[in-house]
Design a protein around this motif. Sequence first.
Motif, short mmCIF file in Angstrom:
data_model
loop_
_atom_site.label_atom_id
_atom_site.label_comp_id
_atom_site.label_asym_id
_atom_site.label_seq_id
_atom_site.Cartn_x
_atom_site.Cartn_y
_atom_site.Cartn_z
N ARG A 37 29.18 0.05 5.08
CA ARG A 37 28.77 1.10 5.64
C ARG A 37 27.61 1.93 4.49
O ARG A 37 26.42 1.75 5.08
CB ARG A 37 29.62 3.55 5.83
N TRP A 38 27.15 1.57 3.41
CA TRP A 38 26.60 1.89 2.76
C TRP A 38 26.60 0.36 1.86
O TRP A 38 27.33 -0.62 1.71
CB TRP A 38 26.91 2.44 1.57
N SER A 39 25.36 -0.45 1.28
CA SER A 39 25.38 -1.08 0.68
C SER A 39 24.02 -1.36 -0.31
O SER A 39 23.51 -0.48 -0.12
CB SER A 39 25.09 -3.06 1.83
N TRP A 40 23.77 -1.80 -1.61
CA TRP A 40 23.11 -1.48 -2.61
C TRP A 40 22.59 -2.64 -3.20
O TRP A 40 22.85 -3.52 -3.20
CB TRP A 40 24.15 -0.63 -3.48
N GLY A 41 21.04 -2.62 -3.48
CA GLY A 41 20.71 -3.48 -4.37
C GLY A 41 19.63 -3.69 -4.59
O GLY A 41 19.16 -2.95 -5.67
N TYR A 42 18.91 -4.53 -5.50
CA TYR A 42 17.40 -4.72 -6.13
C TYR A 42 16.74 -6.01 -5.89
O TYR A 42 16.64 -6.58 -4.78
CB TYR A 42 17.73 -4.33 -7.40
N PHE A 43 15.63 -5.46 -5.74
CA PHE A 43 14.02 -6.31 -5.54
C PHE A 43 13.01 -6.59 -6.47
O PHE A 43 12.87 -6.00 -7.16
CB PHE A 43 13.92 -5.49 -4.32
N LEU A 44 12.39 -7.97 -7.02
CA LEU A 44 11.24 -8.28 -7.17
C LEU A 44 10.67 -8.60 -6.43
O LEU A 44 11.01 -8.99 -5.19
CB LEU A 44 11.63 -9.09 -8.03
N GLY A 45 8.89 -8.83 -6.77
CA GLY A 45 8.15 -9.00 -5.76
C GLY A 45 6.93 -8.79 -6.27
O GLY A 45 6.92 -8.73 -7.22
N PHE A 46 5.99 -9.33 -5.41
CA PHE A 46 4.45 -9.51 -5.75
C PHE A 46 3.66 -8.63 -4.35
O PHE A 46 3.75 -7.96 -3.80
CB PHE A 46 3.98 -10.39 -5.97
N ASN A 47 2.65 -7.82 -4.95
CA ASN A 47 1.77 -6.91 -4.24
C ASN A 47 0.13 -7.07 -4.51
O ASN A 47 -0.70 -8.00 -5.16
CB ASN A 47 1.37 -5.29 -4.56
N SER A 48 -1.11 -7.00 -3.43
CA SER A 48 -2.14 -7.18 -3.44
C SER A 48 -2.84 -5.83 -2.89
O SER A 48 -2.82 -5.47 -1.37
CB SER A 48 -2.40 -8.38 -3.12
N TYR A 49 -3.21 -4.87 -4.00
CA TYR A 49 -3.78 -3.71 -3.38
C TYR A 49 -5.56 -4.34 -2.94
O TYR A 49 -6.01 -4.49 -3.33
CB TYR A 49 -3.83 -2.72 -4.30
N ASP A 50 -5.86 -3.47 -2.13
CA ASP A 50 -7.21 -3.47 -1.56
C ASP A 50 -7.83 -1.74 -1.19
O ASP A 50 -6.92 -1.20 -0.70
CB ASP A 50 -7.70 -4.11 -0.66
N PHE A 51 -9.04 -1.61 -0.98
CA PHE A 51 -9.29 -0.13 -0.38
C PHE A 51 -10.17 -0.26 1.34
O PHE A 51 -10.16 -1.52 1.18
CB PHE A 51 -10.84 0.12 -1.15
N ASN A 52 -9.85 0.72 1.70
CA ASN A 52 -10.39 0.66 3.10
C ASN A 52 -11.57 2.54 3.14
O ASN A 52 -10.86 3.04 2.48
CB ASN A 52 -10.10 0.84 4.05
N PHE A 53 -13.16 1.52 2.74
CA PHE A 53 -13.50 2.59 3.78
C PHE A 53 -14.03 2.56 5.18
O PHE A 53 -14.20 2.00 5.44
CB PHE A 53 -14.44 2.96 2.43
N ASP A 54 -13.68 4.49 4.95
CA ASP A 54 -15.42 5.24 5.95
C ASP A 54 -16.11 6.30 5.00
O ASP A 54 -16.34 6.39 4.50
CB ASP A 54 -14.37 6.07 6.13
N TYR A 55 -17.34 6.04 6.14
CA TYR A 55 -18.79 6.52 5.20
C TYR A 55 -19.06 7.56 5.73
O TYR A 55 -19.15 7.86 7.45
CB TYR A 55 -19.74 5.50 5.08
N ILE A 56 -19.67 8.93 5.02
CA ILE A 56 -20.31 9.44 6.24
C ILE A 56 -21.72 9.06 6.74
O ILE A 56 -22.37 9.36 7.54
CB ILE A 56 -21.17 10.90 5.01
N ASN A 57 -22.74 8.28 5.89
CA ASN A 57 -23.48 7.90 6.95
C ASN A 57 -23.48 5.98 6.60
O ASN A 57 -23.63 5.54 5.62
CB ASN A 57 -24.88 8.17 6.32
#
Length: 235
Positions: A37-57
């Motif tokens: 019913r329940w199980s547990w664990g842990y994780f290790l990993g990598f990430n890559s973050y970026d930005f997305n922009f919306d402009y007024i003009n």
Amino acid sequence: MKKLFTIALLALCFQTAQAQIFSGERVLNQQNFDQQRWSWGYFLGFNSYDFNFDYINYNPSPVTGQDFRVETRVGFNVGLLGNLRLSNNLDLRLEPGVNFNTRGFQALKADANTYREISSTYVHIPLLLKFSTNRLNNFKPFVVGGVSTSINLSSNENNPDDNSAGQFRMTTNSYYYELGFGIDLYLYYFKLSPSIRGVFAINDELIRDADPNSLYTGNVDRMMSRAIFLNFTFQ
């Protein structure tokens, strides 16, 4: 070193999956694991973050076609997993963790040095639904999706200094939706689940400078993070 570690893990996963699918092996590891019913664990990993922009003009640089340049780098994820079995093919999981990442950021429409290095430490808390196929020997693909929130411990949201003093500021709290896929590999001693996931912010994360005509924030309507997570979960 990180690239070599990732390649080695992916190669191990591929070889194990290939053996399970094509070898005709019928010896099942962890046969009753998915009945819990329940199980547990842990994780290790990598990430890559970026930005997305919306402009007024929208008036991008004629040279680059952009107002800003974002330099993405590889970061590190670590966290815990709590899994609730809802049915044979559906699980609800909570994956609280900590993500470390650094991004380079530069405004392009200026002669001055506008480069900023943005180091972020996120306490990231996703609530996800995992949809799995039926198990094939010791191999089971899945897709996962859900929502998440994070606390940016390095946001500088309450810092009175802004970009005029060299401080790039973001909101402390952010909200996301997440979509991804992976494979459950039932090994002799544990279950290993490599997965890749896209993470997309749904709220504006930019704290504006005091100057309404700021090169960094004046023309930005919304700035939202987006990221790719490559995680290896052990249960």
